[in-house]
Write a protein that holds these residues in place. Structure first.
Motif, PDB file in Angstrom:
ATOM      1  N   LEU A  60      14.699   4.074   4.690  1.00 44.90           N
ATOM      2  CA  LEU A  60      14.776   3.881   3.230  1.00 44.90           C
ATOM      3  C   LEU A  60      13.651   4.634   2.525  1.00 44.90           C
ATOM      4  N   LEU A  61      12.449   4.596   3.103  1.00 43.22           N
ATOM      5  CA  LEU A  61      11.315   5.289   2.471  1.00 43.22           C
ATOM      6  C   LEU A  61      11.544   6.804   2.491  1.00 43.22           C
ATOM      7  N   LEU A  84       0.836  -1.212   0.000  1.00 43.24           N
ATOM      8  CA  LEU A  84       0.000   0.000   0.000  1.00 43.24           C
ATOM      9  C   LEU A  84       0.868   1.259   0.000  1.00 43.24           C
ATOM     10  N   ILE A  85       1.910   1.267   0.842  1.00 42.85           N
ATOM     11  CA  ILE A  85       2.727   2.489   0.964  1.00 42.85           C
ATOM     12  C   ILE A  85       3.482   2.770  -0.344  1.00 42.85           C
ATOM     13  N   LEU A  86       4.113   1.737  -0.899  1.00 38.71           N
ATOM     14  CA  LEU A  86       4.854   1.962  -2.155  1.00 38.71           C
ATOM     15  C   LEU A  86       3.875   2.292  -3.282  1.00 38.71           C
ATOM     16  N   GLY A  87       2.689   1.681  -3.256  1.00 41.19           N
ATOM     17  CA  GLY A  87       1.660   2.004  -4.257  1.00 41.19           C
ATOM     18  C   GLY A  87       1.261   3.470  -4.157  1.00 41.19           C
ATOM     19  N   ALA A  88       1.162   3.981  -2.927  1.00 34.58           N
ATOM     20  CA  ALA A  88       0.773   5.383  -2.739  1.00 34.58           C
ATOM     21  C   ALA A  88       1.892   6.334  -3.167  1.00 34.58           C
ATOM     22  N   LEU A  89       3.143   5.852  -3.117  1.00 35.41           N
ATOM     23  CA  LEU A  89       4.268   6.699  -3.544  1.00 35.41           C
ATOM     24  C   LEU A  89       4.443   6.689  -5.064  1.00 35.41           C
ATOM     25  N   VAL A 118       5.058   4.798   7.606  1.00 37.26           N
ATOM     26  CA  VAL A 118       4.455   6.015   7.035  1.00 37.26           C
ATOM     27  C   VAL A 118       5.178   7.263   7.557  1.00 37.26           C
ATOM     28  N   MET A 119       5.673   7.225   8.806  1.00 36.79           N
ATOM     29  CA  MET A 119       6.477   8.370   9.293  1.00 36.79           C
ATOM     30  C   MET A 119       7.660   8.632   8.359  1.00 36.79           C
ATOM     31  N   GLY A 120       8.352   7.579   7.975  1.00 32.85           N
ATOM     32  CA  GLY A 120       9.494   7.733   7.070  1.00 32.85           C
ATOM     33  C   GLY A 120       9.072   8.269   5.720  1.00 32.85           C
ATOM     34  N   ALA A 121       8.001   7.696   5.180  1.00 35.42           N
ATOM     35  CA  ALA A 121       7.552   8.120   3.854  1.00 35.42           C
ATOM     36  C   ALA A 121       7.099   9.572   3.865  1.00 35.42           C
TER      37      ALA A 121
END
Ligand code: S3P
Length: 458
Positions: free
Chosen positions: A193-194, A46-51, A118-121
Motif C-alpha cells: 500500500l505504501l 513516523l513513516i506516513l509523517g515522513a511521506l 520502509v522498503m515499500g515506501a
C-alpha cells in the motif's frame, strides 16, 4: 511484598535491561499502569509523517529501539524528526517531504516492521536504498515483500531473498498492481500500500484474512483516500497512486501485545487485581483477549473510547482459574505476536490449549513455536508441536519453573519467560534481557511497580 518494602529497596527504579534477569515467585500483582504505546502504530505514524508534506505531530510515540531505527532511517531518507519534551508528555514533530537517496545502508536492527514498511515506501518514492539488519532480521524472509514490489516495477537485489538488499524504483517508476497476498501479513500488505501511494494508477491488495489495519486507518488521518471492502474471509483494499498526503496529528494508543504481559501475569498470580489503561482494542489486534476470556479469564474492559481513530479501553485483570481450549485458527492474525504469552497462560490452565494455524510463528524474530516449546519444557510443562501448531498440556496449578531460558534474542520470549517465573513454583532466569527494549523499554519498571519480583540475576 508490601508497598513500604518496595519503596525501601528502590525497586520502582528498574536497573537497565542488560544481561541475565530472573523472575521470582512472590505476592500478588496489584495497582494500575498505563500500557506502553503501540509499536505498529508508532512505526506507521513516523513513516506516513515522513511521506506527508508539512509537519506531523505525534504524541505517545513508543521510544523503543525498533521505532527509533525507523526514525533514523527516515531521517537518512530526508525527513526531519525531532522530539519536544520527555516521557509521556513528549511530542514528536516529523517534517516530511520529497525523499532522497540515503548515503549509507538503512540499518533496521531487529525490526521487521520498520524494514518491510520502509522498503515499500522507498519503492514508491522513486529513490534507491540499501537495507540491512541484525542476525535475526537477516534470517527472515524478505521475498514476500520483494514480490509485490517487483510486480509494480521496482528492482530488488538480494542474494537469497533476505537482507542485505537494495530497492530501486526501476526505470519508469512504479505502476499500480492487483495483488493477492499469499500470507495474511500486515507487513506485506502495508509495504504494497505504501508503494502504491507513489505508483501510477490504482493498487489493489487482496488479503486472505483481515490483518491489523493501522496503515489503512492512518492513511485517512493523513488525508489519503483508501477503499476497503470485505471479500470472502478477507478484504480487498484499494489505494489510488500519486497521492500527496497532508500532515496529521496522531495520538498513539497503548499496545495490546505489550499489555498482554502484565495482564497474563495477573491472571496467573493468586490474589492479583490490576488495571492496565489505554489499551488498543482494534478487533484486528484483540484476539488474545477474546481467547483468554474463552479460557475463563476475569477480564473487564472499562472506559471504552476512541484514541487517534482507534478503539481503546482500560483492562482490569484479576487472578483466574483458566481452562483449556482450542484457539480457532482464523483468530491467528489478530493475536499473531501473542502465542508465546498465551502459552504461558496455558501452562497454568486446567486442560490442553491447542493452537493451530500458527505457521507464521516460525518466521518471527526467532522460530517462536520452537522457542516456546523449549521454554516450557525447561520449566516442566508438557507440549506437542508440529509445523503449524502448538499444544500446551497442563493439569492446572503452577508449573515447576526453576529454569534458565535461552531467549534466542527474542523480546517476546524474554518477557514471556519472566512472566512465567513470577507465578511458577521456582524462579525462572533468562540469559539476556536487552532485546526487551525493542518493544517495551519500561517493562521491568512497570512490572516491578505492580509488585513483580524481577531483577538482574548476575
Ligand atoms: C506487524 C505485523 C505482524 C506482527 C509484527 C508487527 C505490523 O507481522 O507479527 O510484530 O506492524 O504490521 P506479519 O505482517 O509478518 O504477520
Amino acid at each position: 511484598m508490601t508497598e513500604a518494602s518496595r519503596a525501601d529497596d528502590g525497586r520502582d527504579e528498574a536497573p537497565p535491561l542488560i544481561g541475565p534477569w530472573a523472575a521470582r515467585p512472590g505476592g500478588p500483582l496489584v495497582g494500575g499502569a498505563r500500557a506502553p504505546a503501540d509499536k505498529s502504530i508508532s512505526h506507521r505514524a513516523l513513516i506516513l509523517g515522513a511521506l506527508a508534506h508539512g509537519e506531523t505531530r505525534i504524541s505517545g510515540l513508543l521510544p523503543s529501539a525498533d521505532v527509533m531505527r525507523t526514525a533514523a532511517a527516515l531521517r537518512a531518507l530526508g525527513a526531519r524528526i525531532e522530539r519536544d519534551g520527555n516521557g509521556e508528555k513528549a511530542i514528536w514533530r516529523v517534517d516530511g517531504g520529497p525523499w532522497r537517496t540515503p548515503e549509507r545502508a538503512l540499518y533496521f536492527g531487529n525490526s521487521g516492521t520498520g524494514c518491510r514498511l520502509v522498503m515499500g515506501a522507498v519503492a514508491g518514492q522513486g529513490v534507491d536504498a540499501a537495507f540491512d539488519g541484525d542476525a535475526s532480521l537477516r534470517a527472515r524472509p524478505m521475498g514476500r515483500i520483494a514480490e509485490p514490489l517487483e510486480r509494480m516495477g521496482a528492482r530488488i537485489a538480494s542474494r537469497d531473498g533476505r537482507l542485505p538488499l537494495t530497492v530501486a524504483p526501476g526505470g519508469k517508476g512504479l505502476k499500480g498492481v492487483d495483488y493477492a497476498l499469499p500470507v495474511a501479513s500486515a507487513q506485506v500488505k502495508s509495504a504494497a500500500l505504501l508503494a502504491g501511494l507513489g505508483a501510477a494508477g490504482e493498487t489493489i491488495i487482496h488479503e486472505p484474512a483481515p490483518t491489523r489495519d493501522h496503515t489503512e486507518r492512518m492513511l485517512t488521518a493523513f488525508g489519503g483516500s483508501i477503499h476497503i471492502e470485505r471479500a470472502g474471509a478477507g478484504r480487498r483494499i484499494r489505494v489510488a497512486g500519486g497521492q500527496m498526503l497532508k500532515p496529521a496529528t496522531i495520538n498513539v494508543a497503548g499496545d495490546p501485545s505489550s499489555a498482554a504481559f502484565p495482564i497474563v501475569a495477573a491472571l496467573i498470580t493468586p490474589g492479583s487485581d490490576i488495571l492496565i489503561s489505554n489499551v488498543l482494542m482494534n478487533p484486528t489486534r484483540a484476539g488474545l483477549y477474546e481467547t483468554l476470556r474463552d479460557m475463563g479469564a476475569d477480564l473487564t474492559f472499562e472506559n471504552e473510547r476512541t484514541v487517534g481513530g482507534e478503539p481503546v479501553a482500560d483492562i482490569r485483570a484479576r487472578h483466574s482459574t483458566l481452562k483449556g481450549l482450542a484457539v480457532p485458527a482464523s483468530r491467528a492474525p489478530s493475536m499473531i505476536d501473542e502465542y508465546p504469552i498465551l502459552s504461558v497462560a496455558a501452562a497454568f490452565a486446567d486442560g490442553d490449549v491447542y493452537m493451530p494455524g500458527i505457521e507464521e510463528l516460525r518466521v518471527k524474530e526467532t522460530d517462536r513455536i520452537d522457542a516456546t516449546v523449549s521454554m516450557l519444557k525447561a520449566a516442566g510443562v508438557e507440549t506437542e508441536s508440529g509445523p503449524d501448531f502448538l499444544r500446551v498440556m497442563s493439569g492446572g496449578g503452577a508449573p515447576k519453573g526453576g529454569a534458565r531460558i535461552d531467549t534466542r534474542h527474542d523480546h517476546r520470549i524474554a518477557m514471556s519467560a519472566l512472566v512465567l517465573g513470577i507465578a511458577a513454583d521456582e524462579p525462572v532466569e533468562i540469559d539476556e534481557a536487552s532485546m526487551i527494549t525493542t518493544s517495551f523499554p519500561n517493562f521491568a519498571e512497570l512490572m516491578r511497580r505492580l509488585g513483580a519480583d524481577i531483577a538482574p540475576s548476575a
